[in-house]
Design an enzyme around this catalytic site. Sequence first.
Site, PDB file in Angstrom:
ATOM      1  N   GLN A  60       0.829  -1.213   0.000  1.00  0.00           N
ATOM      2  CA  GLN A  60       0.000   0.000   0.000  1.00  0.00           C
ATOM      3  C   GLN A  60       0.867   1.270   0.000  1.00  0.00           C
ATOM      4  OE1 GLN A  60      -3.602   1.365   2.724  1.00  0.00           O
ATOM      5  NE2 GLN A  60      -1.687   1.790   3.805  1.00  0.00           N
ATOM      6  N   ASP A  61       1.721   1.403   1.021  1.00  0.00           N
ATOM      7  CA  ASP A  61       2.486   2.643   1.170  1.00  0.00           C
ATOM      8  C   ASP A  61       3.517   2.799   0.064  1.00  0.00           C
ATOM      9  OD1 ASP A  61       1.061   2.747   3.486  1.00  0.00           O
ATOM     10  OD2 ASP A  61       2.781   2.864   4.833  1.00  0.00           O
ATOM     11  N   LEU A 109      10.184   0.016   3.730  1.00  0.00           N
ATOM     12  CA  LEU A 109       8.776  -0.235   4.046  1.00  0.00           C
ATOM     13  C   LEU A 109       8.432  -1.726   4.063  1.00  0.00           C
ATOM     14  CD1 LEU A 109       7.113   2.474   1.745  1.00  0.00           C
ATOM     15  CD2 LEU A 109       8.169   2.752   3.984  1.00  0.00           C
ATOM     16  N   ALA A 168       7.913  -5.484   4.956  1.00  0.00           N
ATOM     17  CA  ALA A 168       7.755  -6.204   6.221  1.00  0.00           C
ATOM     18  C   ALA A 168       6.640  -7.227   6.092  1.00  0.00           C
ATOM     19  CB  ALA A 168       7.374  -5.229   7.346  1.00  0.00           C
ATOM     20  N   SER A 203       3.593  -7.513   7.583  1.00  0.00           N
ATOM     21  CA  SER A 203       2.974  -6.378   8.272  1.00  0.00           C
ATOM     22  C   SER A 203       1.660  -6.722   8.968  1.00  0.00           C
ATOM     23  CB  SER A 203       2.744  -5.237   7.270  1.00  0.00           C
ATOM     24  OG  SER A 203       1.677  -5.568   6.403  1.00  0.00           O
ATOM     25  N   SER A 253       6.020   1.674  13.892  1.00  0.00           N
ATOM     26  CA  SER A 253       4.558   1.522  13.985  1.00  0.00           C
ATOM     27  C   SER A 253       4.010   1.864  15.368  1.00  0.00           C
ATOM     28  CB  SER A 253       4.215   0.071  13.650  1.00  0.00           C
ATOM     29  OG  SER A 253       2.893  -0.230  14.032  1.00  0.00           O
ATOM     30  N   GLU A 305       1.916   0.181  16.753  1.00  0.00           N
ATOM     31  CA  GLU A 305       1.763  -1.089  17.465  1.00  0.00           C
ATOM     32  C   GLU A 305       2.800  -1.239  18.571  1.00  0.00           C
ATOM     33  OE1 GLU A 305      -0.362  -4.078  17.220  1.00  0.00           O
ATOM     34  OE2 GLU A 305      -1.583  -2.413  16.556  1.00  0.00           O
ATOM     35  N   TYR A 360       4.776  -9.157  15.827  1.00  0.00           N
ATOM     36  CA  TYR A 360       4.984  -8.050  14.881  1.00  0.00           C
ATOM     37  C   TYR A 360       5.496  -6.818  15.619  1.00  0.00           C
ATOM     38  CZ  TYR A 360       3.746  -4.006  11.981  1.00  0.00           C
ATOM     39  OH  TYR A 360       3.792  -2.810  11.293  1.00  0.00           O
TER      40      TYR A 360
HETATM   41  P1  NAP Z   1       1.889  -3.927   3.037  1.00  0.00           P
HETATM   42  O1  NAP Z   1       0.838  -3.395   2.135  1.00  0.00           O
HETATM   43  O2  NAP Z   1       1.663  -5.205   3.757  1.00  0.00           O
HETATM   44  O3  NAP Z   1       3.238  -4.070   2.155  1.00  0.00           O
HETATM   45  C1  NAP Z   1       4.345  -4.788   2.623  1.00  0.00           C
HETATM   46  C2  NAP Z   1       5.385  -4.834   1.541  1.00  0.00           C
HETATM   47  O4  NAP Z   1       6.532  -5.577   2.023  1.00  0.00           O
HETATM   48  C3  NAP Z   1       4.942  -5.531   0.248  1.00  0.00           C
HETATM   49  O5  NAP Z   1       5.486  -4.851  -0.844  1.00  0.00           O
HETATM   50  C4  NAP Z   1       5.568  -6.906   0.392  1.00  0.00           C
HETATM   51  O6  NAP Z   1       5.792  -7.561  -0.842  1.00  0.00           O
HETATM   52  C5  NAP Z   1       6.885  -6.532   1.038  1.00  0.00           C
HETATM   53  N1  NAP Z   1       7.564  -7.668   1.682  1.00  0.00           N
HETATM   54  C6  NAP Z   1       7.082  -8.469   2.647  1.00  0.00           C
HETATM   55  N2  NAP Z   1       7.988  -9.399   3.005  1.00  0.00           N
HETATM   56  C7  NAP Z   1       9.073  -9.173   2.230  1.00  0.00           C
HETATM   57  C8  NAP Z   1      10.340  -9.797   2.110  1.00  0.00           C
HETATM   58  N3  NAP Z   1      10.680 -10.861   2.853  1.00  0.00           N
HETATM   59  N4  NAP Z   1      11.227  -9.308   1.212  1.00  0.00           N
HETATM   60  C9  NAP Z   1      10.901  -8.232   0.436  1.00  0.00           C
HETATM   61  N5  NAP Z   1       9.710  -7.602   0.491  1.00  0.00           N
HETATM   62  C10 NAP Z   1       8.810  -8.077   1.382  1.00  0.00           C
HETATM   63  O7  NAP Z   1       2.278  -2.835   4.148  1.00  0.00           O
HETATM   64  P2  NAP Z   1       1.947  -1.254   4.195  1.00  0.00           P
HETATM   65  O8  NAP Z   1       0.624  -1.081   4.842  1.00  0.00           O
HETATM   66  O9  NAP Z   1       2.238  -0.650   2.883  1.00  0.00           O
HETATM   67  O10 NAP Z   1       3.020  -0.780   5.277  1.00  0.00           O
HETATM   68  C11 NAP Z   1       4.348  -0.413   4.889  1.00  0.00           C
HETATM   69  C12 NAP Z   1       5.257  -0.524   6.080  1.00  0.00           C
HETATM   70  O11 NAP Z   1       4.797   0.338   7.130  1.00  0.00           O
HETATM   71  C13 NAP Z   1       5.353  -1.903   6.712  1.00  0.00           C
HETATM   72  O12 NAP Z   1       6.657  -2.066   7.219  1.00  0.00           O
HETATM   73  C14 NAP Z   1       4.362  -1.845   7.860  1.00  0.00           C
HETATM   74  O13 NAP Z   1       4.714  -2.788   8.850  1.00  0.00           O
HETATM   75  C15 NAP Z   1       4.559  -0.419   8.302  1.00  0.00           C
HETATM   76  N6  NAP Z   1       3.422   0.225   8.943  1.00  0.00           N
HETATM   77  C16 NAP Z   1       2.194   0.219   8.347  1.00  0.00           C
HETATM   78  C17 NAP Z   1       1.146   0.905   8.928  1.00  0.00           C
HETATM   79  C18 NAP Z   1      -0.207   0.941   8.283  1.00  0.00           C
HETATM   80  O14 NAP Z   1      -1.168   1.326   8.958  1.00  0.00           O
HETATM   81  N7  NAP Z   1      -0.321   0.650   6.981  1.00  0.00           N
HETATM   82  C19 NAP Z   1       1.347   1.620  10.124  1.00  0.00           C
HETATM   83  C20 NAP Z   1       2.624   1.621  10.692  1.00  0.00           C
HETATM   84  C21 NAP Z   1       3.659   0.934  10.092  1.00  0.00           C
HETATM   85  P3  NAP Z   1       4.637  -8.466  -1.544  1.00  0.00           P
HETATM   86  O15 NAP Z   1       3.764  -7.486  -2.308  1.00  0.00           O
HETATM   87  O16 NAP Z   1       5.432  -9.370  -2.406  1.00  0.00           O
HETATM   88  O17 NAP Z   1       3.891  -9.161  -0.452  1.00  0.00           O
HETATM   89  O1  F7E Z   2      -6.746  -4.568  12.975  1.00  0.00           O
HETATM   90  C1  F7E Z   2      -9.596  -5.648  15.007  1.00  0.00           C
HETATM   91  C2  F7E Z   2      -8.223  -6.161  15.387  1.00  0.00           C
HETATM   92  O2  F7E Z   2      -5.490  -5.882  11.258  1.00  0.00           O
HETATM   93  C3  F7E Z   2      -7.290  -3.421  13.587  1.00  0.00           C
HETATM   94  C4  F7E Z   2      -1.053  -2.903  10.377  1.00  0.00           C
HETATM   95  O3  F7E Z   2      -0.931  -2.057   9.262  1.00  0.00           O
HETATM   96  O4  F7E Z   2      -1.777  -1.086  11.767  1.00  0.00           O
HETATM   97  C5  F7E Z   2      -2.143  -2.370  11.299  1.00  0.00           C
HETATM   98  O5  F7E Z   2      -2.304  -3.268  12.385  1.00  0.00           O
HETATM   99  C6  F7E Z   2      -8.171  -3.845  14.752  1.00  0.00           C
HETATM  100  C7  F7E Z   2      -7.516  -4.846  15.693  1.00  0.00           C
HETATM  101  O6  F7E Z   2      -4.730  -3.536  11.903  1.00  0.00           O
HETATM  102  C8  F7E Z   2     -11.009  -8.059  12.685  1.00  0.00           C
HETATM  103  O7  F7E Z   2      -8.295  -7.064  16.494  1.00  0.00           O
HETATM  104  C9  F7E Z   2     -11.636  -7.047  14.497  1.00  0.00           C
HETATM  105  O8  F7E Z   2      -7.760  -4.468  17.020  1.00  0.00           O
HETATM  106  O9  F7E Z   2      -6.736  -3.799  10.552  1.00  0.00           O
HETATM  107  P1  F7E Z   2      -5.941  -4.503  11.569  1.00  0.00           P
HETATM  108  P2  F7E Z   2      -3.699  -3.459  13.122  1.00  0.00           P
HETATM  109  O10 F7E Z   2      -3.632  -4.736  13.865  1.00  0.00           O
HETATM  110  O11 F7E Z   2      -4.050  -2.238  13.906  1.00  0.00           O
HETATM  111  C10 F7E Z   2      -0.543  -1.022  12.499  1.00  0.00           C
HETATM  112  C11 F7E Z   2      -0.283   0.409  12.873  1.00  0.00           C
HETATM  113  C12 F7E Z   2       0.580  -1.678  11.794  1.00  0.00           C
HETATM  114  O12 F7E Z   2       1.734  -1.279  11.942  1.00  0.00           O
HETATM  115  C13 F7E Z   2       0.295  -2.952  11.100  1.00  0.00           C
HETATM  116  O13 F7E Z   2       1.300  -3.218  10.109  1.00  0.00           O
HETATM  117  O14 F7E Z   2      -9.322  -4.497  14.224  1.00  0.00           O
HETATM  118  N1  F7E Z   2     -10.379  -6.610  14.198  1.00  0.00           N
HETATM  119  N2  F7E Z   2     -12.035  -7.947  13.598  1.00  0.00           N
HETATM  120  C14 F7E Z   2      -9.962  -7.203  13.082  1.00  0.00           C
HETATM  121  N3  F7E Z   2      -8.825  -7.095  12.383  1.00  0.00           N
HETATM  122  C15 F7E Z   2      -8.690  -7.838  11.246  1.00  0.00           C
HETATM  123  N4  F7E Z   2      -7.555  -7.740  10.508  1.00  0.00           N
HETATM  124  N5  F7E Z   2      -9.694  -8.695  10.835  1.00  0.00           N
HETATM  125  C16 F7E Z   2     -10.861  -8.842  11.505  1.00  0.00           C
HETATM  126  O15 F7E Z   2     -11.730  -9.617  11.120  1.00  0.00           O
END
Ligand code: NAP
Ligand code: F7E
Length: 341
Positions: A14-15, A87, A89, A91, A132, A134, A155
């Site tokens: 996504q990012d 980015l 991970a 994730s 994050s 988290e 994570y």
């Molecule tokens: P995402 O959509 O899950 O994308 C993860 C990316 O990492 C994908 O391109 C994936 O490739 C790649 N990847 C995973 N394992 C890998 C490996 N072993 N080697 C090389 N590439 C690998 O995550 P996102 O939401 O864009 O988030 C980007 C980053 O910000 C992550 O580190 C996440 O943990 C962190 N983060 C996200 C949030 C959020 O709310 N979105 C908040 C805080 C921090 P594939 O496409 O091949 O799977």
């Molecule tokens: O869950 C609750 C679940 O999986 C949010 C990642 O990008 O943000 C993300 O992590 C909440 C949790 O995101 C379902 O228990 C209920 O409390 O959408 P999520 P996350 O766990 O907050 C952080 C900042 C990151 O860094 C991570 O990479 O929603 N929940 N029912 C559910 N969650 C999911 N996935 N599915 C359900 O059915």
Amino acid sequence: MSRRIALITGITGQDGSYLAEMLLSKGYAVHGLIRRSSTFSTTRIDHLYQDPHEPDARLRLHYGDLADGSRITTLLEQIQPDEVYHLAAQSHVRVSFDEPEFTGTTTGLGTTRLLEAIRMTGLPCRFYQASSSEMYGITAPPQSETTPFHPRSPYACAKVYAYWITRNYREAYGIHAVNGILFNHESPRRGETFVTRKIARAAARIARGEQQYLHLGNLEARRDWGYAPEYVDAMWRMLQTDTPDDYVVATGTSYSVRDFLTFCFAHVGLDWERHVRFDERYLRPSEVPDLVGDASKAERDLGWKPAVLTPELARIMTDAELAEVPGARTPAAAPAPQPQV
Ligand code: NAP
Ligand code: F7E
């Protein structure tokens, strides 16, 4: 001035896709690390495709994996980036309970492999670590840069390790490395198993009569949900400062999963309580109850402020799902971008 060069790990996520778009629009040459898989994983960046045979192509992809430190080192030597956005991970928080070791190797040690490659090559590049919210786990909100961490999942533990190794390489070796502590940020490009996308998608499908029920876990968890395109702008701003530092990026508001359900289902004229069923498989062994970020440091130092808050985000995501033609995955307008091999 010569063209700036960026390397993005996780460019297919996504990012990564929003960041690649933004950096290309700023005139950067963008290199992306992607994993080799038997099917293409480039849907989110297909629209950015540029024929790599063209000498002036500014988007180039390279095969590599976070588990492969030597590949990362040779790639850095070859690309000579000015800015590295790390980015990539594993994730997904729930998945990290099933795959704790793999999550540690990729989400945690992957950061060390990149930093060590920067140190060994001696490149004067700047480094962004995707930290994050988290990491705060059960520490009471609001959470800021000075709030103690209490991670609640493999994570989050891996991200805490990656946060500290980033700070350590900054202090020990003077690498220009920053942590962006981003709270949840979402978009129509969010992975389908994260709760916001799951809800927006189900609301649209139920409204179209393609699905009757949505199965979810904990509805009481509260999150600070912002809009992903705005958050990649904050990443870029962090790497433009003269002094490396760590920043929280958030909206400062929090809503429950229940609230998000209300926003999406009301938008399509439905009562979510008639369609949502509980499934304990979506519960986590330890949950994060309440995250609300205090991003005042980012506003003060980076001039960054969010415009889209959670209710509007829910509408954006639901509208995007409604616009999807059922069953038809949009064919790529151009050939899928591939690394040169
Ligand atoms: P995402 O959509 O899950 O994308 C993860 C990316 O990492 C994908 O391109 C994936 O490739 C790649 N990847 C995973 N394992 C890998 C490996 N072993 N080697 C090389 N590439 C690998 O995550 P996102 O939401 O864009 O988030 C980007 C980053 O910000 C992550 O580190 C996440 O943990 C962190 N983060 C996200 C949030 C959020 O709310 N979105 C908040 C805080 C921090 P594939 O496409 O091949 O799977
Ligand atoms: O869950 C609750 C679940 O999986 C949010 C990642 O990008 O943000 C993300 O992590 C909440 C949790 O995101 C379902 O228990 C209920 O409390 O959408 P999520 P996350 O766990 O907050 C952080 C900042 C990151 O860094 C991570 O990479 O929603 N929940 N029912 C559910 N969650 C999911 N996935 N599915 C359900 O059915």
